[in-house]
Design a protein around this motif. Structure first.
Motif, PDB file in Angstrom:
ATOM      1  N   THR A 218       0.838  -1.190   0.000  1.00 26.46           N
ATOM      2  CA  THR A 218       0.000   0.000   0.000  1.00 26.46           C
ATOM      3  C   THR A 218       0.878   1.246   0.000  1.00 26.46           C
ATOM      4  N   LEU A 219       0.524   2.204  -0.832  1.00 26.05           N
ATOM      5  CA  LEU A 219       1.255   3.472  -0.828  1.00 26.05           C
ATOM      6  C   LEU A 219       0.466   4.485  -0.016  1.00 26.05           C
ATOM      7  N   TRP A 220       1.153   5.416   0.650  1.00 27.86           N
ATOM      8  CA  TRP A 220       0.446   6.328   1.550  1.00 27.86           C
ATOM      9  C   TRP A 220      -0.518   7.241   0.816  1.00 27.86           C
ATOM     10  N   TRP A 221      -0.163   7.623  -0.425  1.00 29.49           N
ATOM     11  CA  TRP A 221      -1.033   8.617  -1.089  1.00 29.49           C
ATOM     12  C   TRP A 221      -2.342   8.013  -1.555  1.00 29.49           C
ATOM     13  N   TRP A 222      -2.431   6.682  -1.652  1.00 30.51           N
ATOM     14  CA  TRP A 222      -3.727   6.080  -1.964  1.00 30.51           C
ATOM     15  C   TRP A 222      -4.729   6.463  -0.881  1.00 30.51           C
ATOM     16  N   GLY A 223      -4.239   6.357   0.359  1.00 29.18           N
ATOM     17  CA  GLY A 223      -5.099   6.709   1.484  1.00 29.18           C
ATOM     18  C   GLY A 223      -5.554   8.149   1.377  1.00 29.18           C
ATOM     19  N   VAL A 224      -4.625   9.033   0.967  1.00 29.00           N
ATOM     20  CA  VAL A 224      -4.990  10.453   0.868  1.00 29.00           C
ATOM     21  C   VAL A 224      -6.051  10.649  -0.209  1.00 29.00           C
ATOM     22  N   VAL A 225      -5.890   9.929  -1.339  1.00 28.40           N
ATOM     23  CA  VAL A 225      -6.888  10.052  -2.416  1.00 28.40           C
ATOM     24  C   VAL A 225      -8.252   9.589  -1.921  1.00 28.40           C
ATOM     25  N   ALA A 226      -8.278   8.422  -1.259  1.00 23.16           N
ATOM     26  CA  ALA A 226      -9.559   7.899  -0.765  1.00 23.16           C
ATOM     27  C   ALA A 226     -10.147   8.843   0.268  1.00 23.16           C
ATOM     28  N   LEU A 227      -9.266   9.375   1.130  1.00 23.14           N
ATOM     29  CA  LEU A 227      -9.716  10.293   2.178  1.00 23.14           C
ATOM     30  C   LEU A 227     -10.328  11.546   1.561  1.00 23.14           C
ATOM     31  N   ALA A 228      -9.626  12.113   0.569  1.00 26.19           N
ATOM     32  CA  ALA A 228     -10.118  13.344  -0.055  1.00 26.19           C
ATOM     33  C   ALA A 228     -11.435  13.078  -0.781  1.00 26.19           C
ATOM     34  N   ALA A 229     -11.474  11.981  -1.548  1.00 25.40           N
ATOM     35  CA  ALA A 229     -12.711  11.667  -2.269  1.00 25.40           C
ATOM     36  C   ALA A 229     -13.852  11.463  -1.290  1.00 25.40           C
ATOM     37  N   GLY A 230     -13.558  10.748  -0.208  1.00 22.55           N
ATOM     38  CA  GLY A 230     -14.587  10.471   0.783  1.00 22.55           C
ATOM     39  C   GLY A 230     -15.077  11.743   1.452  1.00 22.55           C
ATOM     40  N   LEU A 231     -14.137  12.608   1.775  1.00 25.23           N
ATOM     41  CA  LEU A 231     -14.499  13.844   2.464  1.00 25.23           C
ATOM     42  C   LEU A 231     -15.383  14.724   1.584  1.00 25.23           C
ATOM     43  N   LEU A 232     -14.965  14.872   0.317  1.00 25.72           N
ATOM     44  CA  LEU A 232     -15.774  15.669  -0.610  1.00 25.72           C
ATOM     45  C   LEU A 232     -17.162  15.060  -0.751  1.00 25.72           C
ATOM     46  N   THR A 233     -17.196  13.721  -0.880  1.00 27.43           N
ATOM     47  CA  THR A 233     -18.483  13.054  -1.044  1.00 27.43           C
ATOM     48  C   THR A 233     -19.358  13.268   0.184  1.00 27.43           C
ATOM     49  N   ALA A 234     -18.739  13.131   1.358  1.00 24.86           N
ATOM     50  CA  ALA A 234     -19.520  13.264   2.589  1.00 24.86           C
ATOM     51  C   ALA A 234     -20.099  14.673   2.701  1.00 24.86           C
ATOM     52  N   LEU A 235     -19.251  15.681   2.447  1.00 24.10           N
ATOM     53  CA  LEU A 235     -19.737  17.061   2.572  1.00 24.10           C
ATOM     54  C   LEU A 235     -20.801  17.347   1.520  1.00 24.10           C
ATOM     55  N   PHE A 236     -20.510  16.920   0.291  1.00 26.30           N
ATOM     56  CA  PHE A 236     -21.476  17.128  -0.788  1.00 26.30           C
ATOM     57  C   PHE A 236     -22.811  16.477  -0.435  1.00 26.30           C
ATOM     58  N   GLY A 237     -22.725  15.220  -0.027  1.00 28.48           N
ATOM     59  CA  GLY A 237     -23.945  14.468   0.266  1.00 28.48           C
ATOM     60  C   GLY A 237     -24.751  15.117   1.363  1.00 28.48           C
TER      61      GLY A 237
END
Lengths: 221, 669
Positions: free
Chosen positions: B272-291
């Protein structure tokens, strides 16, 4: 080229006449004469195949020559003439592009065909390899005729003439295709002709004309 | 005699579901037979699945091979601890939904009940097969069956234009996602041609190809789960589908996508690379706020819940991102904490969101209304639905002592440890994300208070709401089952977390069981009791005691008289039901404060207007920024290509002719 043997000269002569007839068909406006020219082309094809068969002594070439005679000189022209009579096609064939331009394009095509066929014919070892360029030119000229004509029946003649060219190419490059293939193609042409004949009647019933521009609406939307 | 393994039981259950579905075809028009006989049987099969998953969780992985599929390529199946968690979820939640559906489906328009039953049970069976699949082939086949059966379920009332459109968008996004998943599997085989998951685990991918596989999986599973920007099908499809189907899709199907993402990112892809987590985190955060922002401004109750589902999926993606970040730095204990939060939230969300969707189904049947503007005061005629919906709302808003609080609390606990990350940039950014998660949780509370308050409290906005009837007994049973699940998860989280330990231990090598076991069943302290602990039972007792005590004081000590008056009229009895706060009015501050997030069309009536009409239409920016340009581009290209088909035979012949000549010239020896 004085040393060219007689049979080769004869084959070349036939091929040249076939090419000339192809141009004649391209220039011909009347449907009845067009069918006659087609029959004549078939006859020249028959002669060329016959000469080649005598020279090489290959049996199947005799059969193909016979097949050509029966099918392309007698049967198909007869069907076409009957169709023309039954469908009362009288008027002249109006081309989409005028005749002189078509002839000029045809000339260019012949040059291209010879140019393209040159390297192939050098690979070939048959006695009639020089005619390959002519065969290709006949195919292209027939194709051009299909493109430039309006009446459905002239397109069928063009289609059949294209088959003549292919046949010439096959015999000149490799002494003809295997018998089975040749028979298959002959049958296809015959059946195709009959089906197209049926279609002509359908088209005429539908549009009261055989002019293919009536079919331009047959597309999506 | 070989004993019956758990995986065999699950296969039997899948066959049962398929058989139940096919049995419906025997009498496709017989609503009584399909609804009252077949659906309860399906619920029993669901119970079997749930119980089997519960037994299998913590045991050794079991494998099986099915001799169906292509020659030389049988279906490989495997039941490990990660799959078992989701098997439990599928079984338990679908049991509640099926028993509810037994009471819900009645004679009506649209698909014949027997066909509907077939689609429904195939949907369940295919989800089970997705969880059990151990090779890409079995996975994709089940995945597609799941997509197609749910498509037909969504378009049950296919006579309506907008429902057909919703189904079309759903199918489109599902297939774009499926392509990405397929490509991801293809990348993970590493060119070895071995499409079993065991083969993918054995591959050692380079960081580049590993990243490609992860990003494709994130996109593909994100399309199914509803991550930004491939979320658009969700708010269309959920309102279009019948309520039990919405419940099943939102509660269970979205979780299969989360399962797939966990399976790929923590199990199959390897390093696992660390930035994958950042991508998932960012996508998730945007989705959560948007939703959550869009959820607050909706005025259609099922659409509101659909956006709330998007928000919860976003939170799950945030949790997965956090897990990946900790995992990549070998901080497995914290990764286990975040992963436990994810798994727990999957269970919690499946319970409360299904419950809420089913409640909207009851309201819809009772009132024929989906618009919040025409509801209100339903706690009077529909007390069962209203009180059970309250459980779902409390859990969904993330309030103690119900299930939603536990997972959000665990997630925030995991966030609180992110300053320990050995990466200066990350340990500054991630706490900001924690603040955004907290904002999301608060806004979710707002949205659900709106949902509950407008539907069930206040006065009835339409006179015919008085005739609304409560849910029928089977429906009540389904609702009580799900509400009970929510309560149980909320009050006894430790028990479930101990079970989840097996799954985190399998993926990360660490789990929370030891520390949870130290504290006893009533106190939850994932790291240490000095840092943070939570005693849900104590909360429940305190809340109950406070309420009862307050009631006792008012009843006995204060004056004891009970006076009934219209709700929320502030002692101002000229106010009719029309003067209550509306759905639009309630969310107006949010629309104002976060204006740029919405694409709004408003119409204000003039003050002299005799029949004033105020309208506000909130649309999704993504339609205009992303989807319409793509659609226009595709349309433009198609129009260009359509010109090729001009209709003239001469032109068609010309195409062949020119091609022939070009080929002859190009291919000249």
């Amino acid at each position: 080229m004085t040393s060219m043997p007689l049979y080769a000269q004869l084959i070349n002569l036939c091929a040249a006449v076939i090419l000339l007839l192809a141009f004649a068909m391209l220039a011909q406006r009347r449907v009845v004469q067009l069918v006659d020219l087609f029959a004549l082309q078939g006859f020249m094809l028959f002669l060329a195949t016959l000469v080649m068969a005598f020279k090489t002594g290959q049996h199947h070439l005799f059969y193909s020559a016979g097949l050509t005679l029966v099918l392309k000189v007698i049967l198909l022209p007869w069907i076409l003439h009957r169709l023309v009579r039954q469908l009362h096609i009288k008027g002249e064939v109006e081309p989409l592009i005028n005749i002189p331009t078509t002839m000029l394009i045809g000339l260019v095509l012949v040059v291209i065909a010879f140019n393209v066929a040159m390297p192939i014919s050098q690979l070939s070892s048959t006695i009639a390899r020089g005619t390959l360029g002519i065969a290709l030119a006949v195919v292209m000229l027939a194709f051009l005729m299909m493109i430039t004509r309006r009446k459905a029946i002239t397109q069928v003649v063009g289609f059949l003439a294209m088959e003549n060219g292919l046949f010439l190419a096959a015999t000149s490059a490799t002494y003809g295709m295997p018998m089975v293939v040749e028979l298959g193609i002959a049958l296809d042409v015959l059946v195709g002709m009959i089906i197209l004949g049926v279609f002509f009647f359908q088209i005429r019933d539908q549009f009261d004309s055989l002019d293919i521009h009536h079919m331009e609406q047959l597309k999506e939307r | 005699m070989p004993s019956l393994l758990a995986i065999d039981l699950l296969l039997i259950a899948a066959c049962l579901w398929a058989t139940i579905g096919l049995a419906g075809l025997a009498a496709p028009r017989n609503t009584f037979f399909v609804a009252r006989v077949l659906f309860p049987l399906g619920a029993l099969a669901g119970l079997l699945v749930g119980a089997t998953g519960f037994v299998a969780l913590g045991g050794a992985a079991q494998t099986a091979e099915l001799l169906i599929g292509l020659p030389d390529l049988p279906f490989h199946l495997r039941l490990d601890n990660l799959a078992a968690v989701f098997v439990i979820l599928l079984g338990i939640v679908s049991a509640g939904i099926s028993i509810y559906a037994a009471g819900y489906f009645r004679v009506g328009e649209g698909t014949a009940p027997g066909v509907l039953g077939l689609e429904y049970h195939l949907f369940l069976a295919s989800m089970l097969m997705v969880l059990l699949a151990d090779d890409a082939y079995a996975f994709m086949v089940s995945w597609e069956v799941m997509a197609l059966s749910s498509f037909f379920l969504v378009t049950t009332n296919h006579r309506h234009d907008e429902i057909r459109r919703a189904g079309y968008i759903y199918l489109l996004v599902a297939h774009v996602g499926a392509i990405a998943i397929l490509l991801s599997f293809g990348v993970m085989t590493g060119g070895a041609g071995d499409y079993t998951f065991a083969g993918m685990r054995a591959q050692d991918l380079s960081p580049f190809w590993g990243s490609v596989a992860f990003l494709l999986a994130l996109f593909g599973f994100g399309a199914k789960a509803g991550l930004l920007p491939v979320h658009v099908w969700l708010p269309e499809a959920h309102p279009a589908a019948p309520s039990p189907v919405s419940a099943l899709m939102s509660g269970v199907m979205l979780k299969t996508a989360i399962y797939g993402l966990l399976r790929v990112s923590l199990d199959l892809v390897g390093t696992t690379l660390w930035w994958w987590g950042v991508v998932a985190l960012a996508a998730g955060l945007l989705t959560a706020l948007f939703g959550v922002f869009y959820a607050t401004v909706q005025s259609d109750m099922k659409r509101l819940l659909a956006y709330s589902s998007i928000e919860n999926i976003g939170l799950l993606a945030v949790g997965i991102g956090l897990t990946l970040i900790f995992h990549s730095y070998r901080m497995e204990a914290l990764a286990a904490l975040a992963l436990t939060a994810v798994l727990f939230h999957c269970l919690a969300h499946a319970g409360f969101k299904s419950l809420l969707f089913l409640c909207t189904g009851s309201v819809l049947h009772a009132t024929k209304q989906r618009s919040l503007g025409k509801l209100g005061g339903l706690i009077g005629p529909m007390p069962w639905v209203a009180w059970l919906a309250l459980a779902g709302v409390i859990a969904g808003a993330g309030l103690p002592p119900l299930s939603g609080f536990v997972s959000e609390w665990l997630l925030l606990q995991a966030f609180l440890f992110s300053p320990g990350l050995p990466h200066s940039w990350l340990n500054m950014i991630v706490p900001v994300a924690a603040a955004a998660v907290a904002l999301t949780a608060a806004m979710a509370g707002f949205a659900l208070v709106k949902f509950y308050g407008i539907i069930f409290l206040g006065q009835m906005r339409e006179p015919n709401l008085k005739d609304a009837h409560d849910a029928c007994p089977l429906e009540k049973l389904g609702l009580v089952w799900l509400a009970g699940l929510t309560l149980l998860l909320g009050v006894l989280p430790g028990t479930m977390i101990m079970k989840l330990d097996a799954a985190t231990r399998q993926l990360l090598g660490k789990g929370l069981a030891d520390r949870v076991a130290e504290q006893g069943w009533w106190l939850l302290a994932p790291i240490s009791p000095e840092r943070a602990s939570y005693a849900p039972v104590l909360f429940l007792i305190t809340i109950a005691a406070t309420l009862l005590f307050g009631r006792w004081i008012v009843r006995t000590l204060y004056h004891g008289r009970v006076r009934h008056s219209p709700a929320w009229d502030c002692g101002y009895h000229f106010q009719g039901p029309r003067a209550q706060d509306t759905a639009e009015g309630f969310s107006q501050p949010i629309r104002r404060i976060f204006g740029p997030m919405f694409r709004m069309q408003r119409h204000f009536p003039s003050i002299r207007d005799r029949a004033p009409i105020y309208t506000v239409k909130v649309e999704d920016h993504f339609w205009y920024w992303l989807y319409l340009p793509i659609a226009r581009l595709a349309g433009g290209i198609s129009a260009l290509i359509a010109r090729v088909q001009g209709g003239r035979i001469a032109v068609y012949l010309m195409y062949s002719f020119v091609t022939l000549i070009l080929l002859l010239l190009v291919a000249r020896p």
